[in-house]
Design an enzyme around this catalytic site. Structure first.
Site, PDB file in Angstrom:
ATOM      1  N   ASP A 504      35.982  37.306  43.376  1.00  0.00           N
ATOM      2  CA  ASP A 504      37.307  37.273  42.749  1.00  0.00           C
ATOM      3  C   ASP A 504      37.083  37.037  41.250  1.00  0.00           C
ATOM      4  OD1 ASP A 504      39.819  36.591  41.791  1.00  0.00           O
ATOM      5  OD2 ASP A 504      40.394  35.521  43.624  1.00  0.00           O
ATOM      6  N   HIS A 505      37.395  38.045  40.453  1.00  0.00           N
ATOM      7  CA  HIS A 505      37.078  37.978  39.022  1.00  0.00           C
ATOM      8  C   HIS A 505      37.969  36.973  38.287  1.00  0.00           C
ATOM      9  CE1 HIS A 505      34.851  39.150  35.656  1.00  0.00           C
ATOM     10  NE2 HIS A 505      35.153  40.430  35.550  1.00  0.00           N
ATOM     11  N   ARG A 506      39.015  36.466  38.965  1.00  0.00           N
ATOM     12  CA  ARG A 506      39.827  35.418  38.333  1.00  0.00           C
ATOM     13  C   ARG A 506      39.040  34.106  38.280  1.00  0.00           C
ATOM     14  NH1 ARG A 506      44.898  35.537  42.224  1.00  0.00           N
ATOM     15  NH2 ARG A 506      43.141  35.648  43.681  1.00  0.00           N
ATOM     16  N   ILE A 508      35.321  34.008  39.089  1.00  0.00           N
ATOM     17  CA  ILE A 508      33.890  34.190  38.825  1.00  0.00           C
ATOM     18  C   ILE A 508      33.715  35.301  37.787  1.00  0.00           C
ATOM     19  CG2 ILE A 508      31.722  34.966  39.910  1.00  0.00           C
ATOM     20  CD1 ILE A 508      33.065  33.787  42.567  1.00  0.00           C
TER      21      ILE A 508
END
Ligand code: CAO
Length: 532
Positions: A504-506, A508
């Site tokens: 989850d780029h939010r 990591i």
């Protein structure tokens, strides 16, 4: 004078028999006209059958699992003569309404603040407060459940004992409470509350406590009955709301403790559906709107067959779609040199064969994942629903995607950090067998802090797994292959394991995604690091 009255199934719009899925009353209950008495379910819809008469339930003539149709006897009631025919009932209802509004008017003129206490909870031990169902300012009636409690054996909702406005709750989630403890402060609007003393101590409230005790037991039974029937973990208030909204609870993933379905889960499930219905477009709760899927008559182009998706596919499909839309995914690819690991595993497998234990590569991958999760704690976490906090987990429960004949299931192996390779291998074999034979309990499918999807036994070079919310990362594993690897100025054959880490780029960022994959790969390449 009273007489025995039969209540039968009315016209339910079908000639076929339908299933009895829940009985909503029990012998001794006092019911009013229109009170729901039983939930029926056909292959198209479920419906509550309302009572056609008022009175006290004498006998229930059906049970859950029966098939019944129009005209079948549901229950007998001791009906009050004055309410036994519909016309009289309507009249008495009208009278009641005008009487009640008078009472309400009087009460609002003289509202008093009243403390309410926990009624007899049927146990001397303390029980846990697991969910608060109301908040300050809410209007309560004597039907309103205030709190859900959970003991060793059952959960129960405690309803308000007075009508009025909630001023204050004396408890919070996680508290332990007992019979007689203070529950809430209510600005009471019913006549009962207008006593000279505004504080009603548990003793003084005893006659009423008896009433409340009855209703607490009733809901407790309803919970265990419903839970037994459906394998779902939800309190009566949640079940009631779901019934009122026509929501199938099996479609909802519970976010409460032990996977309990909470009121907020039902609301969260219904909201996007309502937005979709109102907006004519599919909303996902994140502000995106998507065009509706095109309706195509495929039979125009050739022969077709329509097949119902399995229950697991329907449920997991919805969750996967939500996760795909809500989570901004990035997938990091890497490879691990598992030449030594495989040599060791094969050697150990030969030694343990006689004992019937088979060591799988996945057990090593799980241990290596835990080592990486310890080094990068924000991978072993969940994003709070509001998106403003990260919940870091101190436990290492690894979800493992299992391919079953009915669809994808995630089984959770708990405390992987505290288990050895043999124990993990055995547990994996047990849970994957259980998953394939529909034997996994809800608890065994929830609570993961990181997930692994291994397609290594099947094949493929890489894939992009979908993050299993509320986890923030998932590791995809593909089939290992011998590859030429350039070492010391020469190519050597090494067994390389492809890794695909979606996150989850939010939570990591890309650099940490690459660092996590590297560490995982290095640990698998030299499993001696696992014992450090
Ligand atoms: N590379 C090469 N071989 C591998 C391997 C890998 N990465 N992983 C496993 N294998 C081998 C095993 O060693 C085993 O070989 P032997 O029988 O010769 O010892 C064979 O493949 C079968 O393994 P398996 O996959 O049945 O067992 P497992 O313990 O590795 O995995 C489980 C268990 C439950 C994860 C697996 O059976 C499964 O269901 N995988 C599918 C998961 C899935 O569907 N994911 C997709 C999710 S997204 O839609």
């Amino acid at each position: 004078m009273s007489k025995l009255q039969e209540i039968k199934v009315p016209d339910i719009g079908t000639d076929s028999k339908v299933d009895v899925i829940e009985i909503l009353v029990k012998v001794g209950d006092k019911i009013q006209i229109e009170d729901p008495i039983v939930t029926l379910e056909s292959d198209k819809a479920s419906m509550d059958v309302p009572a056609s008469h008022a009175g006290i339930v004498k006998a229930i003539k059906i049970k859950v699992g029966d098939k019944i149709g129009e005209g079948d006897l549901v229950l007998t009631l001791e009906a009050d003569a004055s309410t036994s025919d519909a016309a009289t009932a309507e009249k008495s209802e009208e009278n009641n309404k005008s009487h009640n509004s008078e009472v309400a008017q009087k009460a609002s003129d003289n509202a008093v603040s009243q403390t309410i206490y926990f009624p007899d909870l049927g146990t001397d031990s303390s029980v846990d407060v697991v969910e608060l169902l109301v908040s300050n300012g809410d209007e309560l009636t004597t039907d309103t459940a205030i709190v859900t409690l959970e003991g060793d054996k059952a959960s129960m909702d405690v309803p308000s004992s007075v009508n009025g406005k909630l001023e204050k709750l004396y408890i919070k989630v996680g508290d332990k409470v007992k019979t007689g403890d203070k529950l809430a402060q209510v600005l009471a609007s019913d006549e009962k509350a207008k006593t000279p003393s505004s504080e009603s101590a548990p003793k003084a409230a005893e006659p009423q406590a008896e009433e409340t005790k009855h209703s607490t037991r009733q809901v407790e039974e309803a919970v265990s009955e419903a839970t037994d029937n459906t394998d779902l973990y939800a309190g009566p208030a949640v079940r009631r709301l779901a019934r009122e909204l026509g929501v199938n609870l099996s479609q909802i993933s519970g976010t409460g403790r032990k996977g309990r379905i909470q009121l907020s889960d039902v609301h969260g499930y219904v909201k996007p559906i309502m937005q979709q219905a109102q907006g004519g477009q599919a909303m996902n709760g994140s502000g995106f709107s998507l065009p509706a899927a095109p309706e195509v008559d495929h039979s125009k182009y050739g022969e077709i067959e329509t097949k119902e998706l399995s229950k697991i596919q329907k449920i997991s499909g919805k969750n996967l779609q939500r996760n795909w839309i809500v989570v901004p995914h990035v997938t990091q690819f890497d490879e691990a040199d598992i030449t030594e690991l495989e040599a060791f595993r094969k050697q150990q497998n030969a030694a343990y064969k006689a004992k019937g234990v088979k060591i799988t590569p996945l057990a090593f991958i799980m241990k290596a994942a835990v080592a990486a999760l310890k080094a990068f704690p924000h991978f072993n976490a969940s994003l709070a629903p509001e998106g403003d906090k990260l919940i870091l987990k101190k436990y290492f429960h690894i979800g493992v995607a299992v391919d079953t004949p009915n669809g994808l299931v995630v089984a959770v192996i708990r405390d992987v950090d505290q288990k050895g390779i043999l124990e993990i291998s055995q547990e994996l074999a047990t849970v994957s067998e259980k998953a394939r034979t529909k034997g996994l309990s809800l608890n065994e499918m929830q609570g993961s802090s990181f997930t692994i999807s291994s397609l290594g036994g099947i094949g493929g070079t890489a894939f992009t797994p979908i993050v299993n919310m509320p986890d923030v990362a998932i590791l995809g594993v593909s089939k290992s292959q011998i590859k030429p690897v350039y070492q010391n100025e020469t190519f050597v054959p090494r067994l390389m394991l492809p890794l695909s880490l979606s996150y989850d780029h939010r939570v990591i960022d890309g650099a940490d995604g690459a660092r996590f994959s590297r560490l995982l790969s290095e640990t698998l390449s030299d499993i001696r690091q696992l014992i450090l």
